[in-house]
Design a protein around this motif. Structure first.
Motif, PDB file in Angstrom:
ATOM      1  N   LEU A  24      45.969  44.891  47.443  1.00  9.74           N
ATOM      2  CA  LEU A  24      44.942  44.791  46.415  1.00  9.74           C
ATOM      3  C   LEU A  24      43.897  43.731  46.773  1.00  9.74           C
ATOM      4  CD1 LEU A  24      46.953  45.090  43.067  1.00  9.74           C
ATOM      5  CD2 LEU A  24      45.797  46.890  44.360  1.00  9.74           C
ATOM      6  N   CYS A  25      44.338  42.593  47.277  1.00  4.58           N
ATOM      7  CA  CYS A  25      43.403  41.509  47.599  1.00  4.58           C
ATOM      8  C   CYS A  25      42.421  41.893  48.700  1.00  4.58           C
ATOM      9  CB  CYS A  25      44.148  40.241  47.967  1.00  4.58           C
ATOM     10  SG  CYS A  25      45.138  40.374  49.475  1.00  4.58           S
ATOM     11  N   ASP A  26      42.741  42.931  49.473  1.00  8.41           N
ATOM     12  CA  ASP A  26      41.877  43.361  50.570  1.00  8.41           C
ATOM     13  C   ASP A  26      40.966  44.534  50.203  1.00  8.41           C
ATOM     14  OD1 ASP A  26      42.928  41.393  52.228  1.00  8.41           O
ATOM     15  OD2 ASP A  26      44.497  42.706  53.002  1.00  8.41           O
ATOM     16  N   LEU A  27      41.003  44.949  48.953  1.00  6.92           N
ATOM     17  CA  LEU A  27      40.120  46.031  48.520  1.00  6.92           C
ATOM     18  C   LEU A  27      38.676  45.545  48.566  1.00  6.92           C
ATOM     19  CD1 LEU A  27      42.086  47.405  45.437  1.00  6.92           C
ATOM     20  CD2 LEU A  27      41.861  48.473  47.683  1.00  6.92           C
ATOM     21  N   PRO A  28      37.758  46.406  49.019  1.00  6.73           N
ATOM     22  CA  PRO A  28      36.354  45.983  49.072  1.00  6.73           C
ATOM     23  C   PRO A  28      35.753  45.824  47.676  1.00  6.73           C
ATOM     24  CG  PRO A  28      36.581  48.273  49.766  1.00  6.73           C
ATOM     25  CD  PRO A  28      37.964  47.745  49.539  1.00  6.73           C
ATOM     26  N   GLU A  29      34.814  44.929  47.593  1.00  2.00           N
ATOM     27  CA  GLU A  29      34.192  44.620  46.304  1.00  2.00           C
ATOM     28  C   GLU A  29      33.520  45.847  45.693  1.00  2.00           C
ATOM     29  OE1 GLU A  29      31.101  41.394  44.368  1.00  2.00           O
ATOM     30  OE2 GLU A  29      31.868  41.058  46.377  1.00  2.00           O
ATOM     31  N   HIS A  30      32.888  46.675  46.518  1.00  2.00           N
ATOM     32  CA  HIS A  30      32.191  47.846  45.964  1.00  2.00           C
ATOM     33  C   HIS A  30      33.164  48.797  45.266  1.00  2.00           C
ATOM     34  CE1 HIS A  30      33.403  50.860  49.003  1.00  2.00           C
ATOM     35  NE2 HIS A  30      33.351  49.860  49.850  1.00  2.00           N
ATOM     36  N   TYR A  31      34.406  48.845  45.725  1.00  2.00           N
ATOM     37  CA  TYR A  31      35.427  49.686  45.093  1.00  2.00           C
ATOM     38  C   TYR A  31      35.770  49.149  43.703  1.00  2.00           C
ATOM     39  CZ  TYR A  31      39.705  52.584  45.039  1.00  2.00           C
ATOM     40  OH  TYR A  31      40.679  53.506  44.742  1.00  2.00           O
ATOM     41  N   LEU A  32      35.863  47.832  43.602  1.00  2.00           N
ATOM     42  CA  LEU A  32      36.163  47.203  42.316  1.00  2.00           C
ATOM     43  C   LEU A  32      34.986  47.343  41.347  1.00  2.00           C
ATOM     44  CD1 LEU A  32      37.872  44.026  43.752  1.00  2.00           C
ATOM     45  CD2 LEU A  32      39.007  45.959  42.641  1.00  2.00           C
ATOM     46  N   VAL A  33      33.773  47.280  41.874  1.00  5.94           N
ATOM     47  CA  VAL A  33      32.588  47.472  41.038  1.00  5.94           C
ATOM     48  C   VAL A  33      32.570  48.901  40.506  1.00  5.94           C
ATOM     49  CG1 VAL A  33      30.051  47.577  41.078  1.00  5.94           C
ATOM     50  CG2 VAL A  33      31.241  45.659  42.161  1.00  5.94           C
ATOM     51  N   TRP A  34      32.936  49.860  41.362  1.00  8.54           N
ATOM     52  CA  TRP A  34      33.007  51.253  40.927  1.00  8.54           C
ATOM     53  C   TRP A  34      34.016  51.400  39.780  1.00  8.54           C
ATOM     54  CZ3 TRP A  34      36.978  54.890  41.020  1.00  8.54           C
ATOM     55  CH2 TRP A  34      36.597  56.207  40.722  1.00  8.54           C
ATOM     56  N   TYR A  35      35.196  50.810  39.954  1.00  7.48           N
ATOM     57  CA  TYR A  35      36.201  50.861  38.879  1.00  7.48           C
ATOM     58  C   TYR A  35      35.673  50.204  37.611  1.00  7.48           C
ATOM     59  CZ  TYR A  35      40.492  52.916  40.703  1.00  7.48           C
ATOM     60  OH  TYR A  35      41.445  53.803  41.145  1.00  7.48           O
ATOM     61  N   HIS A  36      34.963  49.107  37.759  1.00 10.74           N
ATOM     62  CA  HIS A  36      34.417  48.416  36.592  1.00 10.74           C
ATOM     63  C   HIS A  36      33.467  49.330  35.830  1.00 10.74           C
ATOM     64  CE1 HIS A  36      31.781  45.523  34.425  1.00 10.74           C
ATOM     65  NE2 HIS A  36      32.951  44.971  34.153  1.00 10.74           N
ATOM     66  N   SER A  37      32.670  50.101  36.544  1.00 13.60           N
ATOM     67  CA  SER A  37      31.716  50.986  35.868  1.00 13.60           C
ATOM     68  C   SER A  37      32.389  52.235  35.287  1.00 13.60           C
ATOM     69  CB  SER A  37      30.593  51.389  36.820  1.00 13.60           C
ATOM     70  OG  SER A  37      31.075  52.241  37.833  1.00 13.60           O
ATOM     71  N   LYS A  38      33.453  52.726  35.929  1.00 12.85           N
ATOM     72  CA  LYS A  38      34.131  53.946  35.484  1.00 12.85           C
ATOM     73  C   LYS A  38      35.300  53.680  34.549  1.00 12.85           C
ATOM     74  CE  LYS A  38      31.662  56.722  37.952  1.00 12.85           C
ATOM     75  NZ  LYS A  38      30.690  57.593  37.353  1.00 12.85           N
ATOM     76  N   GLY A  39      35.847  52.469  34.623  1.00 12.95           N
ATOM     77  CA  GLY A  39      37.017  52.114  33.825  1.00 12.95           C
ATOM     78  C   GLY A  39      38.230  51.905  34.718  1.00 12.95           C
ATOM     79  N   PHE A  40      38.881  50.792  34.531  1.00 13.03           N
ATOM     80  CA  PHE A  40      40.080  50.486  35.311  1.00 13.03           C
ATOM     81  C   PHE A  40      41.230  51.344  34.811  1.00 13.03           C
ATOM     82  CE2 PHE A  40      37.588  46.569  35.763  1.00 13.03           C
ATOM     83  CZ  PHE A  40      37.624  46.418  37.139  1.00 13.03           C
TER      84      PHE A  40
END
Length: 71
Positions: A24-40
């Motif tokens: 999880l700590c190595d996931l790219p930031e853009h992936y987390l931003v995508w989740y933030h916009s779509k919902g975790f």
């Protein structure tokens, strides 16, 4: 912040999707931003991903470095 959450971020692997098997700590930031916009996702995974999003958003990745080195 719960130190156990930080430990999980450096030991738990993404269970599905494009980054399946990646820590999880190595996931790219853009992936987390995508989740933030779509919902975790619901549950613990979603809470961990949201925590990681906040860590990366605020430039706090240094908090994870000692834990990554210690595993």
């Amino acid at each position: 912040m719960n130190p156990e959450l930080l430990k999980e971020l450096v030991t738990m692997k993404m269970p599905f999707g494009k980054y399946q098997g990646k820590l999880l700590c190595d996931l790219p930031e853009h992936y987390l931003v995508w989740y933030h916009s779509k919902g975790f996702p619901a549950g613990k995974l979603g809470m961990l991903l949201h925590t990681l999003y906040e860590i990366k958003l605020n430039g706090l990745e240094y908090l994870l470095q000692p834990l990554k080195q210690g595993r």
